[in-house]
Enzyme design. Structure first.
Site, PDB file in Angstrom:
ATOM      1  N   ASP A 479       0.848  -1.057   0.063  1.00  0.00           N
ATOM      2  CA  ASP A 479       0.093   0.028   0.149  1.00  0.00           C
ATOM      3  C   ASP A 479       0.892   1.426   0.274  1.00  0.00           C
ATOM      4  O   ASP A 479       2.126   1.030   0.175  1.00  0.00           O
ATOM      5  CB  ASP A 479      -0.862  -0.102   1.279  1.00  0.00           C
ATOM      6  N   ASP A 551     -10.348   1.961  -3.502  1.00  0.00           N
ATOM      7  CA  ASP A 551     -10.936   1.634  -2.528  1.00  0.00           C
ATOM      8  C   ASP A 551     -12.438   1.786  -2.383  1.00  0.00           C
ATOM      9  O   ASP A 551     -12.872   1.440  -1.057  1.00  0.00           O
ATOM     10  CB  ASP A 551     -10.374   2.726  -1.185  1.00  0.00           C
TER      11      ASP A 551
HETATM   12  C1  DGJ Z   1      -5.930   1.752   1.822  1.00  0.00           C
HETATM   13  C2  DGJ Z   1      -6.082   0.345   1.052  1.00  0.00           C
HETATM   14  O1  DGJ Z   1      -6.494   0.791  -0.094  1.00  0.00           O
HETATM   15  C3  DGJ Z   1      -7.260  -0.103   1.810  1.00  0.00           C
HETATM   16  O2  DGJ Z   1      -7.676  -1.483   0.996  1.00  0.00           O
HETATM   17  C4  DGJ Z   1      -6.788  -0.603   2.966  1.00  0.00           C
HETATM   18  O3  DGJ Z   1      -5.583  -1.606   2.918  1.00  0.00           O
HETATM   19  C5  DGJ Z   1      -5.997   0.489   3.977  1.00  0.00           C
HETATM   20  N1  DGJ Z   1      -5.304   1.360   3.125  1.00  0.00           N
HETATM   21  C6  DGJ Z   1      -5.423   0.129   5.133  1.00  0.00           C
HETATM   22  O4  DGJ Z   1      -4.752   1.065   5.856  1.00  0.00           O
END
Ligand code: DGJ
Length: 750
Positions: A479, A551
């Site tokens: 991430d 997301d």
């Molecule tokens: C952003 C990601 O896109 C989510 O899927 C998740 O992993 C969160 N961060 C966790 O902080």
């Protein structure tokens, strides 16, 4: 194939495309043509193709010796601003504050076969018999500079790649202020610029802008390719449809700041350029030093948007994605993020793992919150040591338990970041990107690590390596949740390197970490992610065969995100998770069937609290997973085809089919129910083999009918047809399963 005619005309071609260059009268490299294949050229073609007429009125001439020649209206491969061409150029070099107006002349060219894959830098690759390349050696002898430009053509594909390297041979240091990776000069064909734009939770929606005289650009200055714009752009004839019409695609194999720009001049000539964004970019070249610009690619198709999507997918799947992952089944993931967020312990996770395994899922992905003392998003990034309160027997033991259940294990990292309360930051405050101003911007309560510093990359690598080895890890979710602000590298300052090299050096540091991890663990599946789709590009896909595209897990929003993404990237490159209803990002309530039908196009996952499901829902998930496993290859690596005109909004229909046209799956989605719709409407399948007969769900239909008329759209509930309605209410979905009913051999009179 590559043809060189009289050492002045260079022709890269295959059965789909031709790319022709020539040496201009001033010895620079000129562009002649990119489009449908011209086949092998004859020597008389050369004299026909090369421009003889010169623009006279109102332009500045280039040569004192030839007072009719000007660069103003010439198609060039490496245009330079400030010569007799006043458009923006691709390269700009300074000696201290003095512009050099470089004049790269053709010296020689040589060809080679194949292209090696090198983990050090993302770029396309090909086996010896799959590609041919030509390297142009250009030199500016007066200014002691050299430029190598390599073009590659790939067997059977509509894509050309281009890579540049500039070398300073002079004793005086030179400062590169721009080196854009790609230049494509075209005559306007009533073009529209297509780009993929959006924001967090709504990435890569298709936007289109008609060209007019002047300049249009998209780009990113966020240190990453960004949620807002994507390096993939296209020029499409206005009249082009899903199936017909000329489209030129362009993309960059790069993950940092980029610029994609189209300039149309007074004669309707179009210059498309893309590369590292020149804003806050310079690169100092001491004597003997070189700089390599990221590779870019240009794709051409006459088959409209589906042609573009299919050409892009073929190229990326074969020549960018790691050979290990090509056509290899991706595991069905269970991810605990939307199921638990930070609220979990080992017991809860193991219960979810067992449940997900019993439903057919294959890889348990432990998301954010497993390390340090991270119970919210303000803590512990950089301390890649499992939280002993959550994993009392250690992360290694937890991994064993997951593997014993029969699942693979994935773990979330955010390698490029550090929290102010972390032990890492306490030990190494000099490792963060931080200007010494009092007031600096913050994002998600975290700092960005200085990946321009090799010691930082190495430190993070060792911390990650320990966890990967201890857990025998199968999968990483990588991430990256904040963008760079007030960019300043203490390391570069110490080394006496200009801060304007920071953004590019940062991305090279990210690639270096990927390289180190994959060199040690070559079969690890790394899923890219940047707050969802904030770094969705070919640079990342070179290392991570799939990316978490957004997301936003809402299936309605995903219809747009996936439709946009598929224009430039393959199905296998994004993962889709079935999440809870109401959806956590938009609060929308949709059926499990709808969510599953959207999510099955591409690598599949689930991300919801399984203990909140009814037994009927669990049964439905089991059935869907069994179906997905049966068709996984088709749904991940099949040929993708948009059935409905793109951008229609309320209705989307996606098809995937195999190269032999023996089977296909088609998902039809209608977002909002229509009042009193027409009873008979169809989805023409232009890709289907008209000579064959297909079983379409429980009906037998000829390929000819499917191609020319189409699949009958599902009957919608209209108030008077409760007995026959196949879809009802908002968020409708319907899946067609097509299979060859009987293989008909072609006869001579067919
Ligand atoms: C952003 C990601 O896109 C989510 O899927 C998740 O992993 C969160 N961060 C966790 O902080």
């Amino acid at each position: 194939m590559i043809e060189i005619i009289n050492d002045t005309l260079f022709h890269l071609y295959n059965e789909k495309i031709s790319y022709v260059m020539s040496i201009l009268p001033n010895q620079q490299l000129g562009h002649v043509y990119f489009g449908p294949s011209l086949g092998k050229l004859a020597s008389f073609d050369q004299s026909y193709l090369v421009k003889k007429e010169n623009k006279s009125a109102g332009t500045v001439k280039f040569f004192e010796t030839d007072n009719l020649f000007t660069l103003a209206d010439r198609f060039q491969e490496l245009p330079v601003y400030g010569t007799s061409d006043f458009r923006e150029g691709a390269v700009s070099i300074f000696e201290e504050a003095t512009p050099l107006y470089v004049d790269f002349k053709f010296i020689q060219a040589h060809c080679f076969q194949g292209k090696e894959r090198d983990l050090a830098q993302p770029a396309s690759f090909a086996k010896t018999d799959e590609s041919q390349s030509i390297v142009f050696e250009l030199a500016d002898t007066e200014r002691n500079l050299k430029m190598h430009i390599t073009y590659t053509i790939f067997n059977g594909l509509g894509t050309i790649t281009r890579k540049q390297k500039i070398i300073n041979l002079d004793a005086k240091p030179r400062k590169l202020e721009r080196l854009l990776s790609g230049v494509l000069e075209l005559r306007n064909q009533d073009f529209e610029l297509l780009h993929l734009s959006g924001a967090w939770l709504k990435e890569r929606h298709i936007k289109s802008t008609p060209l007019t005289q002047g300049t249009i650009s998209v780009g990113s200055l966020k240190g990453a390719s960004s949620h807002q714009h994507n390096p993939f752009v296209a020029l499409k004839e206005k009249c082009a449809t899903n199936d017909v019409g000329r489209v030129y695609g362009a993309n960059l194999i790069y993950s940092g700041n980029f610029l994609a720009q189209v300039e149309m001049d007074e004669w309707d000539n179009v210059r498309l350029m893309l590369g590292i964004h020149p804003e806050q970019f310079t690169w100092t070249l001491d004597q003997g030093a070189y700089f390599e610009a990221p590779e870019c690619l240009f794709t051409f198709t006459e088959n409209g948007l589906n042609g573009l999507s299919q050409e892009s997918a073929r190229f990326v799947e074969k020549h960018v994605i790691s050979p290990y992952w090509q056509k290899r089944d991706r595991p069905i993931v269970f991810n605990n993020w939307e199921a638990t967020y930070f609220d979990f312990d080992e017991e809860k996770l193991l219960a979810l793992a067992k449940e997900s395994h019993s439903l057919g899922m294959e890889c348990f992905v432990l998301d954010d919150g497993w390390f340090g003392k991270r119970n919210d998003d303000r803590s512990s990034l950089g301390d890649w040591i499992a939280d002993p309160l959550k994993f009392p027997q250690g992360i290694g033991r937890f991994a064993e338990k997951i593997h014993d259940i029969g699942m693979q294990l994935g773990i979330w990292f955010e390698p490029e970041m550090v929290s102010p309360d972390s032990q890492l930051y306490q030990a190494h405050p000099e490792w963060v990107v931080k200007h010494h101003y009092e007031r600096i911007s913050v994002g998600r309560g975290q700092y960005v690590l200085d990946f321009a510093n090799p010691a930082v990359v190495d430190g993070i690598f060792h911390a990650m390596k320990k966890i990967i080895a201890e857990t025998k890890l199968d999968y990483i979710k990588w991430d990256m949740n904040r963008n760079i602000t007030e960019a300043y590298s203490p390391y570069l300052a110490e080394q006496g390197i200009a801060q304007t090299e920071f953004y590019h050096r940062y991305i090279l540091g990210v690639y270096a970490l990927y390289q180190k991890i994959l060199a040690e663990f070559p079969t690890l599946l790394i899923e890219g992610c940047a707050g969802g789709g904030g770094r969705y590009d070919l640079g990342i896909l070179f290392y991570s065969p799939q990316i978490w595209p957004s997301d936003d897990s809402d299936a309605v929003e995903r219809l747009s995100i996936q439709t946009g993404t598929l224009l430039g990237y393959p199905l296998s490159s994004f993962s889709n998770h079935v999440s809870a209803t109401p959806n956590h990002q938009v609060g929308r309530i949709t059926s499990l069937t709808f969510r599953q039908n959207v999510a099955m196009f591409g690598p599949l996952g689930y991300e919801l609290d399984l203990f909140n499901l009814t037994s009927e829902e669990k049964q439905a998930i089991q059935t869907q997973i069994a179906f997905y496993k049966q068709h996984r290859q088709l749904l991940t690596f099949g040929i993708f085809y948009q059935v409905q005109p793109i951008g229609q909004g309320n209705e989307v229909a996606w098809a995937v089919y195999d190269p032999q046209q023996e089977k296909a799956l088609i998902g039809f989605f209608r977002v909002l129910a229509q009042a009193n719709p027409t009873a008979e409407a169809f989805l023409p399948l232009r890709f289907i083999d008209p000579t064959q007969v297909y079983q379409a769900n429980d009906e037998k239909v000829s390929g000819q009918i499917l191609k020319q008329i189409g699949l009958r759209k599902p009957y919608q509930f209209n108030g008077v047809n409760p007995g026959t309605a196949q879809v009802t209410g908002d968020f409708q979905s319907y899946v067609y399963h097509l299979q060859l009913a009987e293989k008909k051999e072609q006869t001579d009179d067919e």
